[in-house]
Scaffold this active site. Sequence first.
Site, PDB file in Angstrom:
ATOM      1  N   GLY A 179      -1.413  -2.633   6.401  1.00 44.41           N
ATOM      2  CA  GLY A 179      -0.365  -2.346   5.434  1.00 44.41           C
ATOM      3  C   GLY A 179       0.996  -2.163   6.077  1.00 44.41           C
ATOM      4  N   HIS A 187      -1.489  -4.396   1.729  1.00 42.93           N
ATOM      5  CA  HIS A 187      -0.456  -3.896   0.821  1.00 42.93           C
ATOM      6  C   HIS A 187       0.881  -3.665   1.531  1.00 42.93           C
ATOM      7  CE1 HIS A 187      -0.933   0.208   2.486  1.00 42.93           C
ATOM      8  NE2 HIS A 187      -2.216  -0.140   2.580  1.00 42.93           N
ATOM      9  N   ASP A 188       1.955  -3.942   0.798  1.00 40.26           N
ATOM     10  CA  ASP A 188       3.333  -3.635   1.218  1.00 40.26           C
ATOM     11  C   ASP A 188       3.787  -4.439   2.436  1.00 40.26           C
ATOM     12  OD1 ASP A 188       3.896  -1.315  -0.700  1.00 40.26           O
ATOM     13  OD2 ASP A 188       2.099  -0.602   0.319  1.00 40.26           O
TER      14      ASP A 188
END
Length: 256
Positions: free
Chosen positions: A137, A119-120
């Site tokens: 992440g 994520h991100d």
Amino acid sequence: MIHPTAIVHPGAEIAEGVEIGPYVIIGEHVRIGRGTTVGPHTVIDGWTEIGEDNRIFNMASVGGIPQDLKYRGEETWLRVGNRNVIREFTTLQPGTVTGIGETVIGDDNLFMAYCHAAHDCVIGNRVIMANGSTLAGHVVVEDFAILGGLSAVHQFVRVGESAMLSGGAMVVQDVLPFTIASGNRAISSGLNTVGLRRRGFSEELVGRIKKAYRLVIRSGLKLEEALRRIREEIPPSQEIDHFVTFAEKSERGLCR
């Protein structure tokens, strides 16, 4: 060109010329651009936007919920650009509300089998992630970087432009542009001169980057002093400016 065994949600936006293979599952909030092909048994879910002419091979998982225990089903995005190759069993996941809210992947990247981008993450253009390489992440990977097989990058780390991670590297600090990092935990092990020459960098420019590299990595100077000397002693260029700015913005420290 959607195989009859594929399950495509009526709310998904599928452009002309998209090929969807057997047993593929496409979720409600997915958008796929023209010319993209999706191989058998792939799942594309979540709020996912995929550009044009991408090749997604069988068994990939694109846009599934992030592996973050804080995620509660919020609308966060995975955005994939154009002409990427996403090989078997690769997992690409969207952002989170505690991050930037999206995972962004540029153009012309190669994700070999079993790669993972959490994520991100923000991945630039013409990046190569070899088999089994993994991003935690909030990782940033700049243009033309190469991640060797089974390498892993700690959360919030940045991998600079045209940097290279050796196979199996465990990276817990930022990797300067144009350099090579290797080992567990990874240290800087040289300049990526082969990659720079393949990009068409002149010998003069490579020489300038070498001098900047030596001042930061080999001189034993404190970072602030090394960067000051780079500004004073090396003729400016876009590449040297980026090298210095990247080092200045490091929050996790540099692989040295």
